[in-house]
Design a protein around this motif. Structure first.
Motif, PDB file in Angstrom:
ATOM      1  N   GLU A  59       0.857  -1.180   0.000  1.00 11.69           N
ATOM      2  CA  GLU A  59       0.000   0.000   0.000  1.00 11.69           C
ATOM      3  C   GLU A  59       0.894   1.230   0.000  1.00 11.69           C
ATOM      4  O   GLU A  59       1.843   1.314   0.781  1.00 11.69           O
ATOM      5  CB  GLU A  59      -0.900  -0.041   1.241  1.00 11.69           C
TER       6      GLU A  59
ATOM      7  N   TYR B 176       2.374  -1.047   3.581  1.00 14.60           N
ATOM      8  CA  TYR B 176       1.823  -2.278   4.163  1.00 14.60           C
ATOM      9  C   TYR B 176       1.580  -3.288   3.042  1.00 14.60           C
ATOM     10  O   TYR B 176       0.915  -2.998   2.048  1.00 14.60           O
ATOM     11  CB  TYR B 176       0.532  -1.977   4.898  1.00 14.60           C
TER      12      TYR B 176
ATOM     13  N   HIS C 297      -0.676  -9.680   4.244  1.00 16.59           N
ATOM     14  CA  HIS C 297      -1.965  -9.714   4.941  1.00 16.59           C
ATOM     15  C   HIS C 297      -2.796 -10.905   4.472  1.00 16.59           C
ATOM     16  O   HIS C 297      -3.399 -11.618   5.287  1.00 16.59           O
ATOM     17  CB  HIS C 297      -2.719  -8.412   4.689  1.00 16.59           C
TER      18      HIS C 297
ATOM     19  N   GLN D 149      -8.757  -9.461  11.680  1.00 17.76           N
ATOM     20  CA  GLN D 149      -8.205  -8.338  10.921  1.00 17.76           C
ATOM     21  C   GLN D 149      -7.341  -7.391  11.762  1.00 17.76           C
ATOM     22  O   GLN D 149      -6.213  -7.066  11.359  1.00 17.76           O
ATOM     23  CB  GLN D 149      -9.340  -7.563  10.234  1.00 17.76           C
TER      24      GLN D 149
ATOM     25  N   CYS E 153      -3.278  -6.987  11.113  1.00 15.01           N
ATOM     26  CA  CYS E 153      -2.689  -5.696  10.725  1.00 15.01           C
ATOM     27  C   CYS E 153      -1.541  -5.318  11.656  1.00 15.01           C
ATOM     28  O   CYS E 153      -0.477  -4.868  11.212  1.00 15.01           O
ATOM     29  CB  CYS E 153      -3.757  -4.606  10.737  1.00 15.01           C
TER      30      CYS E 153
ATOM     31  N   ALA F 157       2.273  -5.386  10.266  1.00 15.74           N
ATOM     32  CA  ALA F 157       2.925  -4.074  10.253  1.00 15.74           C
ATOM     33  C   ALA F 157       4.184  -4.080  11.113  1.00 15.74           C
ATOM     34  O   ALA F 157       5.199  -3.465  10.756  1.00 15.74           O
ATOM     35  CB  ALA F 157       1.945  -3.007  10.746  1.00 15.74           C
TER      36      ALA F 157
ATOM     37  N   MET G  79      -1.122   2.745  11.223  1.00 13.65           N
ATOM     38  CA  MET G  79      -1.612   1.409  11.519  1.00 13.65           C
ATOM     39  C   MET G  79      -2.492   1.402  12.759  1.00 13.65           C
ATOM     40  O   MET G  79      -3.447   0.631  12.843  1.00 13.65           O
ATOM     41  CB  MET G  79      -0.435   0.446  11.703  1.00 13.65           C
TER      42      MET G  79
ATOM     43  N   THR H  55      -5.837   2.502  11.576  1.00 15.77           N
ATOM     44  CA  THR H  55      -6.455   1.424  10.807  1.00 15.77           C
ATOM     45  C   THR H  55      -7.003   0.336  11.722  1.00 15.77           C
ATOM     46  O   THR H  55      -8.119  -0.156  11.526  1.00 15.77           O
ATOM     47  CB  THR H  55      -5.428   0.809   9.838  1.00 15.77           C
ATOM     48  N   MET H  56      -6.216  -0.041  12.735  1.00  8.82           N
ATOM     49  CA  MET H  56      -6.669  -1.064  13.674  1.00  8.82           C
ATOM     50  C   MET H  56      -7.904  -0.603  14.442  1.00  8.82           C
ATOM     51  O   MET H  56      -8.830  -1.379  14.692  1.00  8.82           O
ATOM     52  CB  MET H  56      -5.556  -1.411  14.654  1.00  8.82           C
TER      53      MET H  56
END
Length: 330
Positions: A160, A165, A170, A259, A263, A267, A292, A295-296
């Motif tokens: 990404e 990432y 993933h 998920q 992550c 990461a 991150m 995102t988490m």
């Protein structure tokens, strides 16, 4: 007087255990789920504890044999970089969990070189080991995080652009977690009932007790089990196959709940890779860590049960005085 003849309709003595009966009432009022669970109970009654343990051991021997065959036929490791890597027996003895930093760095140095010329063997081997340790959960407990970090450190494909990432890492981590858990679920569905009732009867009873609190919502309960530390991950994989939990509920809830952890660990592996290749860059690491973390947080929000979300929002409103202002206006 002669002893009374047992009724054909009465359940066998082994089936009167409250944990055993959990499967027959797991539907929580859903007739279809209850009938399916009773059918599974009758099907599982044919295996004794001895046969169940024998089959579990046989499956484990087959898995170990497959690993040995894979290693035997794979291209040799570069000895200069792989002299101190952990072996499968080291993993079983817990070295990977006791010394995660050294174990990951040694494996990363070795597999980074090996992966350059043997991408498919490296990828297939790591993913296969991940799945096997998840299937035979009690013997691989604690390895998921370490293997996820290793995957994040090894793979930078499909990165990404903002955080670098790796989406491939993933995909490998999440699919290994879900497929391994599904393998454990299926194996327990076939041979696991007597084993769990013998060695984990109290946990099975506790599982049923917690399930009663969810008013028959099996998917919500499955999601709760995945995000709660109440039971070990391997026990959730094994036990939910025996309480009437639909397999698709298990798959979907497992995929959603993994998920945030995936992550975080992947990461972390990416950060270790950057430190090993370019040195420590605190600014870059802080930016990636912040991204991150956000995102988490976003991924974790849908996993919060609706009741807990409502209670939390009400508590926040009370702290901010929003509720009091509305009362005064009224």
């Amino acid at each position: 007087d002669p002893s009374p003849t047992p009724s054909l309709s009465s359940p066998p003595r082994c089936c009167r255990h409250p944990a055993y009966l959990a499967g027959s009432v797991a539907g929580g009022g859903h007739r279809g789920h209850g009938e399916a669970a009773r059918g599974r109970s009758r099907a599982a009654m044919g295996l004794s504890l001895g046969w169940s343990l024998f089959l579990y051991a046989a499956f484990m021997v087959l898995a170990v044999g497959g690993c040995c065959l894979f290693v035997w036929t794979a291209p040799p490791l570069p000895q200069a970089h792989c002299a101190e890597i952990v072996t499968p027996m080291d993993v079983i003895r817990g070295k990977l969990v006791r010394e995660p930093q050294k174990s990951i760095l040694d494996l990363w140095n070795c597999l980074r070189e090996y992966k350059k010329d043997n991408w498919w063997h490296t990828t297939g081997g790591i993913w296969g080991i991940y799945v096997i340790f998840k299937v035979f959960g009690p013997f691989g407990a604690g390895t998921s995080m370490v293997l996820s970090v290793l995957i994040g450190a090894l793979y930078d494909e499909w990165a990404e652009p903002t955080t670098n990432y790796s989406l491939l890492a993933h995909l490998l981590g999440v699919s290994g977690e879900v497929c391994g858990g599904a393998g454990g679920w299926i194996m327990s569905y076939c041979i696991g009932r007597e084993i769990l009732l013998h060695f984990a009867a109290e946990k099975m009873a506790k599982l049923k007790e917690e399930m009663d609190k969810f008013k028959g919502s099996l998917f919500r309960y499955m999601l709760f089990l995945r995000i709660s530390p109440l039971f070990p991950n391997w026990f959730v994989n094994y036990s939910t196959a025996l309480i009437g939990m639909p397999f698709w509920y298990f798959l979907v809830a497992s995929t959603l709940a993994i998920q945030p952890a995936a992550c975080m660990s992947i990461a972390m592996g990416g950060m270790l890779r950057d430190v090993g290749e370019t040195g420590l860059d605190l600014v870059k690491m802080s930016k990636r860590g912040g991204a991150m973390a956000c995102t988490m947080g976003l991924l974790s929000m849908p996993l919060i049960p609706a009741d807990d979300w409502s209670k939390g929002m009400a508590r926040v409103k009370r702290l901010l005085g929003i509720g009091k202002e509305k009362e005064k206006e009224g």
